[in-house]
Scaffold this motif. Structure first.
Motif, PDB file in Angstrom:
ATOM      1  N   ILE A   7       0.917  -1.347   0.143  1.00 47.88           N
ATOM      2  CA  ILE A   7       0.035  -0.053  -0.239  1.00 47.88           C
ATOM      3  C   ILE A   7       0.847   1.274   0.128  1.00 47.88           C
ATOM      4  CG2 ILE A   7      -1.682   1.144   1.295  1.00 47.88           C
ATOM      5  CD1 ILE A   7      -2.968  -1.267   2.084  1.00 47.88           C
ATOM      6  N   VAL A   8       1.939   1.028   0.612  1.00 44.03           N
ATOM      7  CA  VAL A   8       3.105   2.368   0.623  1.00 44.03           C
ATOM      8  C   VAL A   8       3.661   2.399  -0.632  1.00 44.03           C
ATOM      9  CG1 VAL A   8       5.161   3.152   1.568  1.00 44.03           C
ATOM     10  CG2 VAL A   8       3.580   2.301   3.125  1.00 44.03           C
ATOM     11  N   LEU A   9       4.034   1.197  -1.543  1.00 41.91           N
ATOM     12  CA  LEU A   9       4.292   1.316  -2.769  1.00 41.91           C
ATOM     13  C   LEU A   9       3.308   1.984  -3.675  1.00 41.91           C
ATOM     14  CD1 LEU A   9       6.216  -1.827  -3.243  1.00 41.91           C
ATOM     15  CD2 LEU A   9       7.168   0.388  -3.662  1.00 41.91           C
ATOM     16  N   GLN A  10       1.698   1.697  -3.548  1.00 39.05           N
ATOM     17  CA  GLN A  10       0.999   2.206  -4.228  1.00 39.05           C
ATOM     18  C   GLN A  10       0.804   3.621  -4.179  1.00 39.05           C
ATOM     19  OE1 GLN A  10       0.651  -0.059  -6.301  1.00 39.05           O
ATOM     20  NE2 GLN A  10      -1.709  -0.434  -6.417  1.00 39.05           N
ATOM     21  N   ASP A  11       1.062   4.089  -3.151  1.00 39.28           N
ATOM     22  CA  ASP A  11       0.917   5.672  -2.834  1.00 39.28           C
ATOM     23  C   ASP A  11       2.121   6.342  -3.476  1.00 39.28           C
ATOM     24  OD1 ASP A  11      -0.235   8.119  -1.516  1.00 39.28           O
ATOM     25  OD2 ASP A  11       1.712   7.995  -0.179  1.00 39.28           O
ATOM     26  N   GLU A  12       3.482   5.583  -3.509  1.00 41.85           N
ATOM     27  CA  GLU A  12       4.489   6.248  -4.149  1.00 41.85           C
ATOM     28  C   GLU A  12       4.323   6.276  -5.616  1.00 41.85           C
ATOM     29  OE1 GLU A  12       8.461   7.875  -4.155  1.00 41.85           O
ATOM     30  OE2 GLU A  12       6.938   7.231  -2.491  1.00 41.85           O
ATOM     31  N   LYS A  14       1.451   6.200  -7.217  1.00 37.33           N
ATOM     32  CA  LYS A  14       0.272   7.272  -7.321  1.00 37.33           C
ATOM     33  C   LYS A  14       0.929   8.579  -7.694  1.00 37.33           C
ATOM     34  CE  LYS A  14      -3.420   9.439  -4.708  1.00 37.33           C
ATOM     35  NZ  LYS A  14      -3.964   9.140  -3.529  1.00 37.33           N
ATOM     36  N   GLN A  15       2.036   8.947  -6.626  1.00 33.85           N
ATOM     37  CA  GLN A  15       2.471  10.145  -6.590  1.00 33.85           C
ATOM     38  C   GLN A  15       3.384  10.379  -8.175  1.00 33.85           C
ATOM     39  OE1 GLN A  15       4.592  11.285  -3.022  1.00 33.85           O
ATOM     40  NE2 GLN A  15       2.898  10.526  -1.856  1.00 33.85           N
ATOM     41  N   ASN A  16       4.158   9.237  -8.390  1.00 36.50           N
ATOM     42  CA  ASN A  16       4.680   9.207  -9.314  1.00 36.50           C
ATOM     43  C   ASN A  16       4.054   9.587 -10.915  1.00 36.50           C
ATOM     44  OD1 ASN A  16       7.132   8.818  -7.901  1.00 36.50           O
ATOM     45  ND2 ASN A  16       7.283   6.808  -8.429  1.00 36.50           N
ATOM     46  N   ILE A  17       3.051   8.964 -10.871  1.00 36.45           N
ATOM     47  CA  ILE A  17       2.088   8.951 -12.087  1.00 36.45           C
ATOM     48  C   ILE A  17       1.467  10.380 -11.970  1.00 36.45           C
ATOM     49  CG2 ILE A  17      -0.409   8.333 -12.992  1.00 36.45           C
ATOM     50  CD1 ILE A  17       0.561   5.485 -11.932  1.00 36.45           C
ATOM     51  N   SER A  18       1.138  10.984 -10.998  1.00 34.74           N
ATOM     52  CA  SER A  18       0.755  12.372 -10.814  1.00 34.74           C
ATOM     53  C   SER A  18       1.734  13.260 -11.396  1.00 34.74           C
ATOM     54  CB  SER A  18       0.207  12.629  -9.368  1.00 34.74           C
ATOM     55  OG  SER A  18      -0.137  14.058  -9.379  1.00 34.74           O
ATOM     56  N   LEU A  46       5.007   1.881 -17.574  1.00 32.86           N
ATOM     57  CA  LEU A  46       5.768   1.140 -16.409  1.00 32.86           C
ATOM     58  C   LEU A  46       5.115   1.442 -15.103  1.00 32.86           C
ATOM     59  CD1 LEU A  46       7.810  -0.700 -15.497  1.00 32.86           C
ATOM     60  CD2 LEU A  46       9.551   1.477 -15.271  1.00 32.86           C
ATOM     61  N   TYR A  47       5.035   2.532 -14.704  1.00 32.26           N
ATOM     62  CA  TYR A  47       4.124   2.899 -13.497  1.00 32.26           C
ATOM     63  C   TYR A  47       2.936   2.426 -13.360  1.00 32.26           C
ATOM     64  CZ  TYR A  47       7.444   6.772 -12.602  1.00 32.26           C
ATOM     65  OH  TYR A  47       8.726   7.328 -12.493  1.00 32.26           O
ATOM     66  N   TRP A  48       2.101   2.460 -14.378  1.00 26.29           N
ATOM     67  CA  TRP A  48       0.676   1.684 -14.481  1.00 26.29           C
ATOM     68  C   TRP A  48       0.914   0.352 -14.102  1.00 26.29           C
ATOM     69  CZ3 TRP A  48      -3.706   2.644 -12.793  1.00 26.29           C
ATOM     70  CH2 TRP A  48      -4.812   1.737 -13.135  1.00 26.29           C
ATOM     71  N   SER A  49       1.716  -0.551 -14.797  1.00 25.28           N
ATOM     72  CA  SER A  49       2.197  -1.808 -14.720  1.00 25.28           C
ATOM     73  C   SER A  49       2.276  -2.230 -13.424  1.00 25.28           C
ATOM     74  CB  SER A  49       2.900  -2.408 -15.682  1.00 25.28           C
ATOM     75  OG  SER A  49       3.196  -3.677 -15.680  1.00 25.28           O
ATOM     76  N   LYS A  50       3.232  -1.648 -12.627  1.00 23.95           N
ATOM     77  CA  LYS A  50       3.478  -1.912 -11.497  1.00 23.95           C
ATOM     78  C   LYS A  50       2.354  -1.633 -10.476  1.00 23.95           C
ATOM     79  CE  LYS A  50       8.508  -0.499 -11.745  1.00 23.95           C
ATOM     80  NZ  LYS A  50       9.467   0.276 -11.132  1.00 23.95           N
ATOM     81  N   PHE A  51       1.604  -0.534 -10.630  1.00 24.52           N
ATOM     82  CA  PHE A  51       0.554  -0.265  -9.787  1.00 24.52           C
ATOM     83  C   PHE A  51      -0.481  -1.244  -9.906  1.00 24.52           C
ATOM     84  CE2 PHE A  51      -3.377   2.045  -8.724  1.00 24.52           C
ATOM     85  CZ  PHE A  51      -2.892   2.889  -7.583  1.00 24.52           C
ATOM     86  N   THR A  52      -0.951  -1.732 -10.892  1.00 29.99           N
ATOM     87  CA  THR A  52      -1.797  -2.891 -11.398  1.00 29.99           C
ATOM     88  C   THR A  52      -1.399  -4.316 -10.750  1.00 29.99           C
ATOM     89  OG1 THR A  52      -2.403  -1.817 -13.293  1.00 29.99           O
ATOM     90  CG2 THR A  52      -3.172  -4.160 -13.215  1.00 29.99           C
ATOM     91  N   ASN A  53      -0.013  -4.613 -10.823  1.00 36.29           N
ATOM     92  CA  ASN A  53       0.442  -5.815 -10.116  1.00 36.29           C
ATOM     93  C   ASN A  53       0.332  -5.635  -8.752  1.00 36.29           C
ATOM     94  OD1 ASN A  53       1.039  -6.962 -12.760  1.00 36.29           O
ATOM     95  ND2 ASN A  53       3.255  -6.270 -12.767  1.00 36.29           N
ATOM     96  N   ASN A  54       0.782  -4.478  -8.163  1.00 35.49           N
ATOM     97  CA  ASN A  54       0.621  -4.333  -6.744  1.00 35.49           C
ATOM     98  C   ASN A  54      -0.805  -4.400  -6.131  1.00 35.49           C
ATOM     99  OD1 ASN A  54       3.369  -4.133  -6.564  1.00 35.49           O
ATOM    100  ND2 ASN A  54       3.229  -1.884  -6.146  1.00 35.49           N
ATOM    101  N   HIS A  55      -1.744  -3.694  -6.998  1.00 34.30           N
ATOM    102  CA  HIS A  55      -3.247  -3.708  -6.536  1.00 34.30           C
ATOM    103  C   HIS A  55      -3.678  -5.464  -6.801  1.00 34.30           C
ATOM    104  CE1 HIS A  55      -7.253  -2.496  -6.288  1.00 34.30           C
ATOM    105  NE2 HIS A  55      -7.680  -3.285  -7.324  1.00 34.30           N
ATOM    106  N   ASP A  56      -3.468  -5.981  -7.712  1.00 42.76           N
ATOM    107  CA  ASP A  56      -3.712  -7.398  -7.826  1.00 42.76           C
ATOM    108  C   ASP A  56      -3.461  -8.386  -6.552  1.00 42.76           C
ATOM    109  OD1 ASP A  56      -4.889  -7.017 -10.259  1.00 42.76           O
ATOM    110  OD2 ASP A  56      -3.297  -7.857 -11.314  1.00 42.76           O
TER     111      ASP A  56
END
Length: 87
Positions: A7-12, A14-18, A46-56
């Motif tokens: 979840i911490v990675l997701q926040d990071e 999210k910020q990188n995407i923004s 790349l960011y979205w792929s990581k975000f999606t993988n973490n979410h899964d």
């Protein structure tokens, strides 16, 4: 909680995407070339792929009944990031 690091990675991410979106919008017109756009798009992908993988990983580890107690789900972070990415 076991999923806290994800979840911490997701926040990071999210910020990188923004930041990537904001920086692209602020780019001077003369910098916006095909190569520049492709590089920025690759970074976002790349960011979205990581975000999606973490979410899964997160959704497979957290029972649906417990999700309402977790801010990540309460704020629907995944959907919000996806929506912002598609803007």
């Amino acid at each position: 909680m076991e999923n806290e690091p994800l979840i911490v990675l997701q926040d990071e991410l999210k910020q990188n995407i923004s930041k990537a979106q904001i920086n692209f919008k602020k780019s001077p017109r003369d910098r916006i070339t095909t190569t520049y756009v492709e590089a920025r798009l690759n970074t976002l992908e790349l960011y979205w792929s990581k975000f999606t993988n973490n979410h899964d990983q997160i959704i497979t580890k957290i029972d649906k009944n417990n999700r309402s107690q977790i801010e990540y789900f309460e704020e629907d972070v995944y959907s919000n990031v996806e929506e912002n990415l598609l803007k």
